[in-house]
Design an enzyme around this catalytic site. Structure first.
Site, PDB file in Angstrom:
ATOM      1  CE  LYS A 146      46.095  22.753 -22.004  1.00 53.76           C
ATOM      2  NZ  LYS A 146      46.559  24.134 -22.165  1.00 53.76           N
TER       3      LYS A 146
ATOM      4  NE  ARG B 106      50.526  23.486 -27.486  1.00 52.72           N
ATOM      5  CZ  ARG B 106      50.433  22.402 -26.731  1.00 52.72           C
ATOM      6  NH1 ARG B 106      49.292  22.065 -26.187  1.00 52.72           N
ATOM      7  NH2 ARG B 106      51.491  21.641 -26.521  1.00 52.72           N
TER       8      ARG B 106
HETATM    9  N1  HH2 Z   1      49.362  23.785 -23.203  1.00 52.87           N
HETATM   10  C1  HH2 Z   1      50.245  22.775 -22.999  1.00 52.87           C
HETATM   11  C2  HH2 Z   1      51.554  22.866 -23.493  1.00 52.87           C
HETATM   12  N2  HH2 Z   1      51.963  23.949 -24.191  1.00 52.87           N
HETATM   13  N3  HH2 Z   1      51.503  26.071 -25.134  1.00 52.87           N
HETATM   14  C3  HH2 Z   1      50.661  27.089 -25.332  1.00 52.87           C
HETATM   15  N4  HH2 Z   1      51.062  28.174 -26.011  1.00 52.87           N
HETATM   16  N5  HH2 Z   1      49.366  27.062 -24.850  1.00 52.87           N
HETATM   17  C4  HH2 Z   1      48.882  26.000 -24.146  1.00 52.87           C
HETATM   18  O1  HH2 Z   1      47.705  26.042 -23.716  1.00 52.87           O
HETATM   19  C5  HH2 Z   1      49.771  24.894 -23.906  1.00 52.87           C
HETATM   20  C6  HH2 Z   1      51.094  24.968 -24.415  1.00 52.87           C
HETATM   21  C7  HH2 Z   1      49.807  21.567 -22.243  1.00 52.87           C
HETATM   22  O2  HH2 Z   1      49.291  20.582 -23.073  1.00 52.87           O
HETATM   23  P1  HH2 Z   1      50.103  19.360 -23.711  1.00 52.87           P
HETATM   24  O3  HH2 Z   1      51.232  19.821 -24.535  1.00 52.87           O
HETATM   25  O4  HH2 Z   1      49.135  18.489 -24.393  1.00 52.87           O
HETATM   26  O5  HH2 Z   1      50.642  18.545 -22.467  1.00 52.87           O
HETATM   27  P2  HH2 Z   1      52.041  18.543 -21.720  1.00 52.87           P
HETATM   28  O6  HH2 Z   1      52.360  19.920 -21.297  1.00 52.87           O
HETATM   29  O7  HH2 Z   1      51.806  17.602 -20.558  1.00 52.87           O
HETATM   30  O8  HH2 Z   1      53.080  18.032 -22.661  1.00 52.87           O
END
Ligand code: HH2
Length: 288
Positions: free
Chosen positions: A230, A264
């Site tokens: 992040k 995660r």
């Molecule tokens: N962070 C992201 C997405 N979903 N869900 C939970 N429970 N906690 C988190 O910290 C979280 C999440 C963001 O990361 P990522 O899925 O890699 O990216 P994007 O939202 O751009 O798909």
């Protein structure tokens, strides 16, 4: 002196996860063109399925599948498009493996169809605030539920987020959403809480929240933290998203020692190794 960590069980449909002694790893597969770190990499179902199975082989305790990016400024995705992205991937994983799967969605219809295909956990970053049908669905199906804190929406959340006391405000929010879920008939054993790193937070807010893990865990549910690659890590190291592995591992170890039960992450093998060391140290660290 060694103090054993209290075990909390997390009931996710037919599965029970024991949270405490060993940190659990949720491997992230985003079936999107625009996710901040793996956007476009796994848009083809075959690529997403292969990556998910690879993560399972690397020791992921569950795979989190998402069809809508929640990166700052992201647009929402129509229902049919989100279904078209995630369902073939869920079916493909299920056909090849019984690794637990969570669905990262705020839409009850997506969750319903995912659960029908064997998904055991709903990861709702809106904490049941987006879709009134989500809570009753989770109560009826008995699946696991992740409730995450977010200030604003992905569109607006990084526009100068302000808090008087970020830890107290996130804690109050999580407590309120937990109570709302219980009122709908969801059992506390189904729930996992998440402070939502990067969702309406500055660098300092994120650092304070990572350090406050034990306080969130004292709400009585397992604690999940998502920090992998992040932007706060990018800010600290001045590195682009593809070069944040070491920073993500340091954050993972820190979060584990501060009470996190589930991480995660995008890099499963490396995180498993880092966290095995943090888990060994954890019982010797003061839990407060
Ligand atoms: N962070 C992201 C997405 N979903 N869900 C939970 N429970 N906690 C988190 O910290 C979280 C999440 C963001 O990361 P990522 O899925 O890699 O990216 P994007 O939202 O751009 O798909």
């Amino acid at each position: 002196m060694k103090t054993p960590i209290e075990t909390l069980s997390w009931q996710c449909g037919p599965r029970t996860f024991f949270c405490g002694a060993r940190t659990l790893i949720a491997g992230v597969v985003n079936v999107t063109p625009d996710s901040f770190s793996d956007g476009g990499d796994f848009l083809a179902p075959g690529a997403a399925i292969t990556r998910a199975l690879e993560m399972a082989a690397e020791g992921a305790d569950m795979i989190d599948i998402g069809g809508e990016s929640s990166r700052p400024g992201a647009d929402s995705v129509p229902l049919e498009e989100e279904l078209g992205r995630v369902l073939p991937v869920i079916e493909g994983i299920r056909a090849a493996s019984d690794v637990p799967i969570s669905i990262d969605t705020t839409k009850a219809e997506v969750a319903r169809r995912a659960i029908a295909r064997g998904v055991e956990i709903v990861n709702d970053i809106s904490a049941l605030r987006s879709d009134p049908a989500m809570g009753p669905l989770v109560a009826e199906k008995g699946v696991g539920l992740i409730l995450m804190h977010m200030k604003g929406t992905p569109r607006t959340m990084q526009q100068q987020p302000e808090y008087e006391d970020v830890v107290a405000e996130v804690e109050a929010f999580l407590e309120e959403r937990l109570e709302a879920a219980l009122r709908i008939g969801i059992e506390i054993e189904q729930i996992c809480l998440d402070p939502g790193i990067g969702f309406g937070k500055t660098l300092e807010h994120n650092l304070e929240l990572i350090a406050a893990g034990w306080r969130f865990r004292s709400l009585g549910t397992p604690l999940l933290v998502g920090m992998s690659r992040k932007s706060f890590i990018g800010s600290l190291l001045d590195l682009p998203v593809g070069e944040r592995l070491e920073g993500s591992l340091a954050a993972a170890a820190a979060a584990v020692l501060r009470g996190a039960d589930i991480l995660r992450v995008h890099d499963v093998r490396a995180t498993r190794r880092a966290v095995a060391v943090a888990d060994a140290i954890k019982p010797y660290v003061q839990q407060e």
